[in-house]
Design a protein around this motif. Sequence first.
Motif, PDB file in Angstrom:
ATOM      1  N   LYS A  41      -5.102  -5.999   1.477  1.00 36.87           N
ATOM      2  CA  LYS A  41      -5.128  -4.533   1.082  1.00 36.87           C
ATOM      3  C   LYS A  41      -6.375  -3.925   0.518  1.00 36.87           C
TER       4      LYS A  41
ATOM      5  N   ARG B  66      -6.523  -0.631  -1.747  1.00 37.96           N
ATOM      6  CA  ARG B  66      -6.838  -0.058  -2.753  1.00 37.96           C
ATOM      7  C   ARG B  66      -6.803  -1.105  -4.063  1.00 37.96           C
TER       8      ARG B  66
ATOM      9  N   LEU C 197      -5.326  -1.300  -6.807  1.00 31.59           N
ATOM     10  CA  LEU C 197      -3.875  -1.743  -7.270  1.00 31.59           C
ATOM     11  C   LEU C 197      -3.114  -2.423  -6.293  1.00 31.59           C
ATOM     12  N   ASP C 198      -2.971  -2.062  -5.117  1.00 33.59           N
ATOM     13  CA  ASP C 198      -2.411  -2.734  -4.021  1.00 33.59           C
ATOM     14  C   ASP C 198      -2.803  -4.145  -4.131  1.00 33.59           C
TER      15      ASP C 198
ATOM     16  N   LEU D 250      -1.391  -6.057  -6.945  1.00 38.10           N
ATOM     17  CA  LEU D 250       0.225  -6.210  -6.430  1.00 38.10           C
ATOM     18  C   LEU D 250       0.243  -7.446  -5.385  1.00 38.10           C
TER      19      LEU D 250
ATOM     20  N   ARG E 254       4.164  -1.266   1.857  1.00 30.73           N
ATOM     21  CA  ARG E 254       3.253  -0.644   1.174  1.00 30.73           C
ATOM     22  C   ARG E 254       3.331  -0.563  -0.469  1.00 30.73           C
ATOM     23  N   ARG E 255       2.806   0.289  -1.201  1.00 33.58           N
ATOM     24  CA  ARG E 255       2.852   0.162  -2.690  1.00 33.58           C
ATOM     25  C   ARG E 255       4.247   0.033  -3.053  1.00 33.58           C
TER      26      ARG E 255
ATOM     27  N   LEU F 218       5.308  -3.298  -5.270  1.00 33.09           N
ATOM     28  CA  LEU F 218       5.821  -3.271  -6.542  1.00 33.09           C
ATOM     29  C   LEU F 218       7.163  -3.863  -7.018  1.00 33.09           C
TER      30      LEU F 218
END
Length: 249
Positions: free
Chosen positions: A127, A129, A131-132, A135, A221-222, A226
């Motif tokens: 990934k 980003r 945060l991604d 996760l 995706r995010r 999550l």
Amino acid sequence: MFVRAGRRSSFAVAVGVTRAGTGLLRKAAPGTRARWERKNYAGRTVGLYAGPAAAVAAAAGAARVHPGAGAAVLAAGVCGAYDDVAGDHRRGLRAHLGALRDGEVTSGAVKLFGISAAGLAAGALLKERPLDKLLAGVVIAGAAHFVNLVDVRPGRAAGAVLALAAPGLLRKGPGGELAAATMGAAAAVLPDDLGERMMIGDTGAHALGAALGAAMVAGNRRAGLLAHAVAVVAAAAHGDRVTAWARAL
């Protein structure tokens, strides 16, 4: 960078490598026979040959799509293999973390930190980003742990991998290809696992789980990341209940 491998090709290669590896280990496994045999829940003697074969196949299949995913799957398998060889009677994160607080490094602690590090490293590569990336690491490591939690009866772990990876086949691109490779390795070991001729052990369970997590990461995706991260963290927090549920199926 993701590489196009094709879902059918990924599935077929994983099946072929798993079957070939299992047969090779059965005929010429290094060490004594006792090293490759265990007693299952019913007291029957079963072989561990399928675990390393499935781990190598899942790692090779994942690496064909993304080297980072392949490395994470292989690392999870290696950590699981260490536990298969050096593991003790303690089960669950609490028991191993408790031993670590007392200064004892258990095989479970090695798995926890080793697989977590591998998952985070793979997430950082899969990934873009921050945060991604985080996760994604949680999903890969958590999925590896979840599959090991349900590996308490014949076919539970491989069956869970097949069921959870199947929706990924509907996705085009790397997510579908990683799901296909994961399913190929799981499908190849399922008959012998259900027939109580072999077990996949921690080696196979962790590797298949990490491959499942990588497929989920590549296909989401995010928001999806999550949701999957929350699910695997909840499973880890309630590990005893998850294991009891799998045992009762």
